[in-house]
Design a protein around this motif. Structure first.
Motif, PDB file in Angstrom:
ATOM      1  N   CYS A  90      56.481  28.868  24.730  1.00  0.00           N
ATOM      2  CA  CYS A  90      55.893  29.605  25.759  1.00  0.00           C
ATOM      3  C   CYS A  90      56.619  31.010  25.866  1.00  0.00           C
ATOM      4  CB  CYS A  90      56.230  29.246  27.257  1.00  0.00           C
ATOM      5  SG  CYS A  90      57.518  28.625  27.776  1.00  0.00           S
ATOM      6  N   ASN A  91      57.574  31.283  24.502  1.00  0.00           N
ATOM      7  CA  ASN A  91      58.317  32.488  24.498  1.00  0.00           C
ATOM      8  C   ASN A  91      59.401  32.806  25.578  1.00  0.00           C
ATOM      9  OD1 ASN A  91      57.179  33.166  21.808  1.00  0.00           O
ATOM     10  ND2 ASN A  91      55.368  34.172  22.889  1.00  0.00           N
ATOM     11  N   GLU A  92      59.907  31.611  26.259  1.00  0.00           N
ATOM     12  CA  GLU A  92      60.749  31.612  27.285  1.00  0.00           C
ATOM     13  C   GLU A  92      60.248  32.419  28.532  1.00  0.00           C
ATOM     14  OE1 GLU A  92      63.626  30.296  26.896  1.00  0.00           O
ATOM     15  OE2 GLU A  92      63.309  29.963  24.646  1.00  0.00           O
ATOM     16  N   THR A  93      58.836  32.372  29.015  1.00  0.00           N
ATOM     17  CA  THR A  93      58.123  32.890  29.810  1.00  0.00           C
ATOM     18  C   THR A  93      58.055  31.705  31.035  1.00  0.00           C
ATOM     19  OG1 THR A  93      55.876  32.469  29.140  1.00  0.00           O
ATOM     20  CG2 THR A  93      56.922  34.712  28.553  1.00  0.00           C
ATOM     21  N   GLY A  94      57.871  30.594  30.428  1.00  0.00           N
ATOM     22  CA  GLY A  94      57.662  29.441  31.464  1.00  0.00           C
ATOM     23  C   GLY A  94      56.313  29.141  31.895  1.00  0.00           C
ATOM     24  N   TYR A  95      55.231  30.056  31.131  1.00  0.00           N
ATOM     25  CA  TYR A  95      54.001  29.911  31.355  1.00  0.00           C
ATOM     26  C   TYR A  95      53.150  30.095  29.899  1.00  0.00           C
ATOM     27  CZ  TYR A  95      54.518  31.589  35.961  1.00  0.00           C
ATOM     28  OH  TYR A  95      55.094  31.782  37.215  1.00  0.00           O
ATOM     29  N   LYS A  96      52.144  29.105  29.814  1.00  0.00           N
ATOM     30  CA  LYS A  96      51.413  29.009  28.531  1.00  0.00           C
ATOM     31  C   LYS A  96      49.862  28.708  28.861  1.00  0.00           C
ATOM     32  CE  LYS A  96      50.936  28.659  23.923  1.00  0.00           C
ATOM     33  NZ  LYS A  96      51.445  29.719  22.907  1.00  0.00           N
ATOM     34  N   GLY A  97      48.764  29.636  28.756  1.00  0.00           N
ATOM     35  CA  GLY A  97      47.698  29.596  29.009  1.00  0.00           C
ATOM     36  C   GLY A  97      47.366  29.915  30.336  1.00  0.00           C
ATOM     37  N   ARG A  98      46.133  29.859  30.623  1.00  0.00           N
ATOM     38  CA  ARG A  98      45.782  30.386  32.073  1.00  0.00           C
ATOM     39  C   ARG A  98      44.862  29.282  32.765  1.00  0.00           C
ATOM     40  NH1 ARG A  98      44.437  36.677  32.313  1.00  0.00           N
ATOM     41  NH2 ARG A  98      43.538  36.367  30.491  1.00  0.00           N
ATOM     42  N   VAL A  99      44.705  28.883  34.122  1.00  0.00           N
ATOM     43  CA  VAL A  99      43.867  28.480  34.606  1.00  0.00           C
ATOM     44  C   VAL A  99      43.234  29.245  35.887  1.00  0.00           C
ATOM     45  CG1 VAL A  99      45.578  27.762  36.632  1.00  0.00           C
ATOM     46  CG2 VAL A  99      43.752  26.119  36.202  1.00  0.00           C
ATOM     47  N   ALA A 100      41.862  28.830  35.935  1.00  0.00           N
ATOM     48  CA  ALA A 100      41.143  29.795  36.938  1.00  0.00           C
ATOM     49  C   ALA A 100      40.999  28.718  38.081  1.00  0.00           C
ATOM     50  CB  ALA A 100      39.654  29.527  36.382  1.00  0.00           C
ATOM     51  N   ILE A 101      40.922  30.002  39.296  1.00  0.00           N
ATOM     52  CA  ILE A 101      40.817  29.680  40.623  1.00  0.00           C
ATOM     53  C   ILE A 101      39.413  30.351  41.141  1.00  0.00           C
ATOM     54  CG2 ILE A 101      43.320  29.173  41.120  1.00  0.00           C
ATOM     55  CD1 ILE A 101      43.312  31.875  42.650  1.00  0.00           C
ATOM     56  N   TYR A 102      38.837  29.527  41.880  1.00  0.00           N
ATOM     57  CA  TYR A 102      37.428  30.058  42.436  1.00  0.00           C
ATOM     58  C   TYR A 102      37.101  30.173  43.876  1.00  0.00           C
ATOM     59  CZ  TYR A 102      36.038  29.398  37.494  1.00  0.00           C
ATOM     60  OH  TYR A 102      35.963  29.424  36.092  1.00  0.00           O
ATOM     61  N   GLU A 103      36.325  30.885  44.428  1.00  0.00           N
ATOM     62  CA  GLU A 103      35.802  30.899  45.832  1.00  0.00           C
ATOM     63  C   GLU A 103      34.250  31.094  45.536  1.00  0.00           C
ATOM     64  OE1 GLU A 103      38.025  33.309  48.921  1.00  0.00           O
ATOM     65  OE2 GLU A 103      36.193  34.735  48.346  1.00  0.00           O
ATOM     66  N   VAL A 104      33.629  29.914  45.935  1.00  0.00           N
ATOM     67  CA  VAL A 104      32.189  29.782  45.871  1.00  0.00           C
ATOM     68  C   VAL A 104      31.464  29.919  47.375  1.00  0.00           C
ATOM     69  CG1 VAL A 104      30.231  28.515  44.928  1.00  0.00           C
ATOM     70  CG2 VAL A 104      32.517  28.399  43.759  1.00  0.00           C
ATOM     71  N   LEU A 105      30.991  31.034  47.525  1.00  0.00           N
ATOM     72  CA  LEU A 105      29.924  31.282  48.879  1.00  0.00           C
ATOM     73  C   LEU A 105      28.612  31.202  48.732  1.00  0.00           C
ATOM     74  CD1 LEU A 105      30.585  34.281  51.293  1.00  0.00           C
ATOM     75  CD2 LEU A 105      28.502  33.802  50.460  1.00  0.00           C
ATOM     76  N   GLU A 106      28.054  30.311  49.517  1.00  0.00           N
ATOM     77  CA  GLU A 106      26.700  29.923  49.327  1.00  0.00           C
ATOM     78  C   GLU A 106      26.048  30.389  50.553  1.00  0.00           C
ATOM     79  OE1 GLU A 106      23.834  25.613  49.681  1.00  0.00           O
ATOM     80  OE2 GLU A 106      25.925  25.680  50.058  1.00  0.00           O
ATOM     81  N   MET A 107      24.916  30.789  50.466  1.00  0.00           N
ATOM     82  CA  MET A 107      24.224  31.828  51.275  1.00  0.00           C
ATOM     83  C   MET A 107      23.550  30.853  52.480  1.00  0.00           C
ATOM     84  SD  MET A 107      25.020  35.007  51.511  1.00  0.00           S
ATOM     85  CE  MET A 107      23.889  35.687  52.380  1.00  0.00           C
ATOM     86  N   THR A 108      24.238  30.301  53.447  1.00  0.00           N
ATOM     87  CA  THR A 108      23.553  29.472  54.168  1.00  0.00           C
ATOM     88  C   THR A 108      22.921  30.267  55.286  1.00  0.00           C
ATOM     89  OG1 THR A 108      25.725  29.432  55.829  1.00  0.00           O
ATOM     90  CG2 THR A 108      25.573  27.689  54.057  1.00  0.00           C
ATOM     91  N   ALA A 109      22.081  29.263  56.196  1.00  0.00           N
ATOM     92  CA  ALA A 109      21.186  30.119  57.332  1.00  0.00           C
ATOM     93  C   ALA A 109      22.027  30.911  58.256  1.00  0.00           C
ATOM     94  CB  ALA A 109      20.728  29.164  57.965  1.00  0.00           C
TER      95      ALA A 109
END
Length: 557
Positions: free
Chosen positions: A484-503
């Protein structure tokens, strides 16, 4: 290639009749066949075959299909050597390097392989499929990639102050190395930046900019000119911003580089964005949605009409999400048209239009034209103003599915953003199906992951985790390593917020409710916020608490 003795093993076990092997035969006299071609046969049992070979040749067979091999082990030899000898290093200790092979005849080459690895070697026989899977994980080396770059040749004499000697082989090789290094390290962007007293190159890797090199300032003009030549820009024009594109084959893969030049105080800054179609994830189930989120999102995009929006900052993966939706909906009975600025990837079966403002081909003009083209699904790259928003809403209400993006901090504020564009609240409530907000958090490097003892239970509670859950969570971080080139991180992971248009949400929108009201009701209806999703990734050991907090800083719990 497998020679006659291996063909005999195949035919004696009866897995594949000799007549079926004929298409794979390369040398009729020696009965040499293409070994990985055997995997095409439905009834070929490569594990049984490997065990039989191991028994015949007195080797140890190990099932490596689920082996977790550190990426640094793959790097002890060039990928070209792995291809040449078909031997993958999987372990190194004080005594020897263990090589995974599927061809027992390689044992005869032990002295030669020991010279290549500069270390004693021992052999482990594995199945064809396991070997092929491991090989797909072997990273490219910069030297190997440099040999594969196929350059675009153009006229070098367009620059009045640059001659052919200035852009010599050294500069060409230097630029190729920049491109190769960015490709190997899976960078998304390359920044070439001139300053008064220095000249630097930075890469955006896993979302963060890291300095790669500081070439001599004397090389600034030749390097920038070389990039502009490759991207077919006017290299004599240094006063105006320009856009271009480089198409190369790197590491055997077609790579597009979207290039932008910007005149600054001390010279032109050039930014290249890497567009690697082989890394484009078009499977919605692999984007990182949680099960419930994906179910709501799919329900929204499978409605015959309405609007589905994806929001987030630049570089958060909105394009990938939209392309995965288009891929999901791309069937023979659907007419899909997109307006993009610019088109990043070519999608077969979809009518893609590149927006060109200078000739009047704007998002609004494209949308109006699409509505006369008998569309089923329309994708517009971004809703930037009220005009585009109104046409998109109109299309969504007249029997079309409309996909687009918007720049907002979270999903609830998307609704009020549309209203602020002077689109009537009742139209927004009627047209909107679902809104997805997303971010990308850096993923903890698997090779150096360790427990983060600095994170206390009180800190977790202050971030929004309940005391009961905080007591059970183990938080991790990356220590830093060569992978990881000494960064401690390798790659990325997605986070989501999904809003459904309820009544209930539609009622709030109709009375022009605030973003906070919409958010409270959405959470009440079951929406998981960006912060909640990020903390789930922390609990799963995928990202750090710092990444989770920084990527959901605007998210008020």
């Amino acid at each position: 290639m497998f020679r006659k003795e291996f063909v005999d093993v195949i035919t004696k076990t009866g897995m594949v009749p000799i007549k079926d092997l004929r298409p794979l035969i390369i040398d009729k006299d020696l009965l040499v066949i293409s070994e990985l071609g055997l995997l095409q046969f439905k009834f070929f049992d490569d594990i049984r075959f490997a065990k039989q070979l191991a028994e015949n040749f007195g080797l140890t067979y190990i099932d490596l299909s689920k082996a977790k091999i550190p990426e640094r082990i793959f790097k002890i030899v060039k990928k070209s050597e792995i291809i040449k000898y078909r031997a993958i290093p999987i372990q190194k200790n004080a005594k020897a390097v263990s090589l995974a092979i599927f061809d027992p005849s390689l044992v005869k080459l032990q002295p030669e392989l020991q010279a290549v690895f500069q270390y004693p070697v021992e052999f482990i026989l594995t199945s064809l499929s396991s070997w092929a899977d491991m090989f797909s994980r072997v990273p490219e080396s910069i030297e190997d990639v440099l040999e594969t770059i196929r350059e675009i040749k153009t006229d070098l004499k367009k620059e009045e102050n640059i001659n052919e000697e200035d852009i010599g082989d050294d500069v060409i090789r230097y630029v190729n190395r920049i491109l190769a290094e960015a490709f190997v390290n899976k960078c998304s962007d390359i920044h070439i930046e001139p300053y008064e007293n220095n000249f630097r190159i930075r890469y955006r890797q896993d979302g963060s900019l890291v300095e790669a090199a500081k070439p001599p300032r004397a090389l600034m003009l030749p390097i920038i000119s070389r990039v502009k030549i490759l991207s077919q820009m006017d290299i004599s024009e240094r006063r105006k911003p320009q856009d271009g594109r480089i198409k190369l084959e790197v590491g055997g893969k077609p790579i597009d580089y979207r290039v932008s030049s910007l005149p600054t105080l001390f010279g032109e800054k050039v930014v290249l964005r890497l567009l690697d179609s082989s890394n484009l994830q078009l499977d919605m189930t692999k984007l990182g949605f949680e099960e419930k989120q994906l179910s709501i999102f799919k329900e929204g995009i499978y409605r015959p009409y309405g609007m589905c929006l994806v929001t987030g900052p630049t570089g958060s993966g909105k394009t990938t999400t939209l392309y995965s939706v288009l891929s999901e909906l791309n069937t023979i009975d659907s007419n899909i048209s997109t307006a993009e600025d610019p088109i990043e990837f070519n999608l077969e079966g979809i009518n893609q239009v590149n927006v060109k403002k200078d000739i009047g081909l704007t998002f609004a003009a494209c949308l109006k034209a699409f509505l006369r083209q008998d569309p089923d699904i329309i994708m517009v790259g971004e809703i930037r103003d009220g005009e585009v928003g109104e046409i998109a809403i109109e299309a969504a209400l007249t029997g079309h599915l409309v996909l687009s993006t918007l720049h907002t901090n979270d999903a609830p504020s998307t609704v009020t953003r549309l209203v602020n564009m002077e689109i009537e609240p009742f139209l927004v409530a009627a047209a909107l199906n679902v809104v997805v907000a997303q971010r990308l958090c850096r993923r903890i490097c698997k090779e150096c992951r360790e427990i983060d003892t600095t994170v206390t239970q009180e800190m977790l509670v202050s971030c929004g985790i309940s005391p009961a859950s905080a007591a059970k969570i183990t938080v991790y971080k990356g220590k830093g390593c060569i992978t990881c080139n000494e960064t401690g991180y390798k790659g990325r992971v997605a986070i989501y917020e999904v809003l459904e248009m309820t009544a209930a949400l539609k009622e709030i929108v109709l009375r022009n409710g605030s973003t906070d009201e919409i958010k409270r009701q959405a959470i009440k209806d079951g929406m998981k916020t960006l912060r909640m999703c990020a903390l789930t990734k922390v609990a799963q050991g995928l990202t750090t608490i710092d990444e989770a907090v920084s990527n959901s800083a605007s998210d008020k719990m």
